[in-house]
Design an enzyme around this catalytic site. Structure first.
Site, PDB file in Angstrom:
ATOM      1  N   CYS A  33       0.820  -1.218   0.000  1.00  6.97           N
ATOM      2  CA  CYS A  33       0.000   0.000   0.000  1.00  6.97           C
ATOM      3  C   CYS A  33       0.852   1.265   0.000  1.00  6.97           C
ATOM      4  CB  CYS A  33      -0.942  -0.003   1.199  1.00  6.97           C
ATOM      5  SG  CYS A  33      -0.100   0.091   2.771  1.00  6.97           S
ATOM      6  N   CYS A 102      -3.244  -0.480   8.661  1.00  7.00           N
ATOM      7  CA  CYS A 102      -2.608   0.731   9.199  1.00  7.00           C
ATOM      8  C   CYS A 102      -2.432   0.623  10.712  1.00  7.00           C
ATOM      9  CB  CYS A 102      -3.431   1.967   8.863  1.00  7.00           C
ATOM     10  SG  CYS A 102      -3.511   2.314   7.093  1.00  7.00           S
TER      11      CYS A 102
END
Length: 133
Positions: A33, A102
């Site tokens: 990502c 995250c």
């Protein structure tokens, strides 16, 4: 999609920056990502007296970094080691499933910085911090 807390920590991130002469620095990233987190710790008498971060990534990456620094600042090393990605998500009132990685990065950044701290003390961090991926 994002909670008010995520938006607040994205728009007004806490503890952004670097600590000169940090006692521990950890950098983690997710090549898929493109999110990269770098965490800096100042530790005095086993307590995290200051923590800063620099994150390159999406809003969720910035928000998770910001809340993670708030959650460990003023805590002992042992308390900081108990920080989980689940606790980060809960503190932000949730994250979309596609952004859960995250919160994992935020947990790993804290652990990487603590591992660096132990290495600088001449201590093998793996038995304390665990194996870092």
């Amino acid at each position: 999609m994002y909670s008010a807390k995520v938006m607040d920590h994205f728009a007004n991130p806490r503890n952004v920056g670097e600590i000169e002469n940090a006692d521990g620095v950890g950098e983690v990233g997710n090549p898929k990502c493109g999110d990269i987190m770098k965490m800096f710790l100042k530790i005095d008498n086993n307590v995290i007296t200051d923590v800063k971060f620099k994150t390159f990534g999406c809003g969720a990456a910035i928000a998770t970094s910001s809340i993670a620094t708030e959650m460990i600042k003023g805590k002992t090393i042992d308390e900081a080691l108990k920080l989980t990605n689940k606790a980060v998500v809960e503190a932000l009132d949730g994250l979309p499933p596609v952004k859960l990685h995250c919160s994992v990065l935020a947990e790993q950044a804290v652990k990487a910085a603590l591992a660096d701290y132990y290495r600088r003390q001449g201590v093998d961090p793996e038995p304390i911090v665990g194996k870092l991926e």
